[in-house]
Design an enzyme around this catalytic site. Structure first.
Site, PDB file in Angstrom:
ATOM      1  CG  ASP A   1     -17.712  15.513 -29.161  1.00 22.53           C
ATOM      2  OD1 ASP A   1     -17.659  14.790 -30.114  1.00 22.53           O
ATOM      3  OD2 ASP A   1     -16.652  16.412 -28.810  1.00 22.53           O
ATOM      4  CB  SER A   2     -23.331  18.759 -27.442  1.00 24.59           C
ATOM      5  OG  SER A   2     -22.886  19.706 -27.998  1.00 24.59           O
TER       6      SER A   2
ATOM      7  CG  MET B   1     -27.570  20.577 -27.577  1.00 28.25           C
ATOM      8  SD  MET B   1     -29.271  20.759 -28.935  1.00 28.25           S
ATOM      9  CE  MET B   1     -28.143  20.317 -30.433  1.00 28.25           C
TER      10      MET B   1
ATOM     11  CB  CYS C   1     -14.130  29.343 -24.518  1.00 28.69           C
ATOM     12  SG  CYS C   1     -15.065  29.339 -22.876  1.00 28.69           S
TER      13      CYS C   1
ATOM     14  CB  CYS D   1     -16.521  25.766 -16.662  1.00 31.92           C
ATOM     15  SG  CYS D   1     -17.894  25.899 -18.016  1.00 31.92           S
TER      16      CYS D   1
ATOM     17  N   GLY E   1     -23.034  23.407 -29.829  1.00 34.56           N
ATOM     18  CA  GLY E   1     -22.798  23.784 -31.464  1.00 34.56           C
ATOM     19  C   GLY E   1     -21.692  22.599 -31.904  1.00 34.56           C
TER      20      GLY E   1
ATOM     21  CG  MET F   1     -25.624  25.941 -21.078  1.00 36.94           C
ATOM     22  SD  MET F   1     -24.084  25.393 -19.675  1.00 36.94           S
ATOM     23  CE  MET F   1     -24.465  25.990 -18.241  1.00 36.94           C
TER      24      MET F   1
END
Length: 360
Positions: A16-17, A11, A203, A106, A13, A36
């Site tokens: 979608d997740s 998740m 990110c 990633c 945040g 994570m």
């Protein structure tokens, strides 16, 4: 279903997740939410400001969603994995004159390899994400990604490197929906992240100044060098090879009187080669570090469609094995700006055949 199968949902945040977690709970799974922790301590303030899938704000958003969905939520520390397999790789590739794709690294080594290992250790049957892709088991027994129902959001390109073991333990419920449908579901079930914007770009470089990030990480300034033509004729000075990528037209600062492009980066001589627009079109490439997905191995030659970057629509091609871990790709029509370090991903219709890393 008897005893409920357990799934760990990564998740971030984001919407979608968050909806992925809800969909799986509705389908009868025992759902555990995990965020994570991959940001590095020295950048916490910047990342908190910028959000994204690495930001500290992601933890709070994910926690609120988990509370709303009445599922447990944990934060797991993957900082060391992320630094080693994503950030260090990103820096090393640019210094070698290549253009990396950190999201692919990633996905393979952190979101899957590290998270799946930890999830299986705590008794989970699957991990799940909010990616726009679908997983199917084929008649030959292999697992393959297939494009999501919405081409606009399809994320199979960035996931081509997942292994059979990883795919067999993965669920991707969002791949069956469009982005608009996912936002509508989030709104209907009252999730606070329903209108949260998508995270963009890389990110861990929130200001998108890649060269500045590399200089801060290595503690060394970019080394200036020469802009040259293909034959070595010097045209001017560049700021350092980490500032450039194949096909780049902007920010060159060369008074040529016409639009020119970067056609090659030569790390061994610290040169950036400049040419004309037509020089960055090609009908072939060579790739290695292959990962086959819907087939166990490439035998001889095969027809497919290939994407050479995330937002490339794909071009028909012939793939031919040229070495133990190498293929040559011949396109039916020329493609622009084939870039060493980027991925080439092969498709058979909607299925991902596999992919590799472009060498040249």
């Amino acid at each position: 279903m008897g005893k409920k199968e357990k799934v760990v949902v990564g998740m971030s945040g984001g919407v979608d997740s968050s909806v992925a977690a809800w969909l799986l709970k509705e389908q009868g799974y025992e759902v555990i939410g995990v965020t994570m922790q991959i940001w590095q301590d020295e950048e916490e303030e910047i990342l908190e400001e910028n959000g994204g899938c690495c930001g500290l704000s992601a933890v709070e958003d994910a926690r609120r969603v988990a509370q709303k969905l009445e599922i447990p939520h944990y934060v797991m520390n993957f900082k060391a994995d992320f630094k080693r397999t994503v950030m260090d790789y990103f820096v090393a590739e640019y210094l070698a004159g290549r253009t990396p794709n950190p999201c692919i690294a990633c996905n393979r080594y952190v979101k899957w390899e590290a998270l799946l290992k930890r999830s299986l250790e705590i008794g989970a049957d699957y991990i799940a994400t909010g990616h726009y892709a679908r997983i199917k088991q084929l008649e030959n027994g292999r697992f393959s990604l297939t494009r999501s129902v919405t081409a606009a959001k399809d994320q199979t390109y960035a996931l081509y490197n997942l292994t059979q073991e990883q795919l067999s333990h993965t669920l991707m419920p969002v791949g069956a929906y469009s982005k608009e449908e996912i936002r509508t579901i989030a709104e209907q079930i009252g999730l606070s992240v329903a209108d949260k914007p998508d995270s963009q770009e890389i990110c861990f470089v929130p200001d998108q100044d890649y060269a500045g990030f590399i200089e801060r990480t290595t503690g060394e300034p970019s080394r200036e060098g020469n802009f040259v033509q293909a034959d070595g004729t010097i045209l001017g000075r560049h700021k350092g090879i980490i500032h450039y990528t194949i096909g780049q037209r902007r920010g060159l600062g060369l008074p040529m009187g016409r639009r020119v492009v970067v056609t090659e980066i030569r790390p061994e001589t610290n040169e950036v080669v400049i040419g004309e627009q037509e020089d960055v079109w090609t009908d072939s490439l060579i790739a290695d570090r292959l990962n086959w997905m819907s087939i166990p191995e490439l035998e001889g030659e095969r027809e497919a469609a290939a994407k050479i970057r995330y937002n490339h629509a794909g071009t028909p091609c012939m793939i031919q094995k040229t070495g133990e871990d190498q293929v040559q790709v011949r396109f039916k029509e020329p493609v622009r700006a084939v870039t060493p370090g980027q991925a080439v991903v092969f498709y058979d219709g909607d299925y991902v055949l596999g992919g590799g890393t472009i060498i040249k």
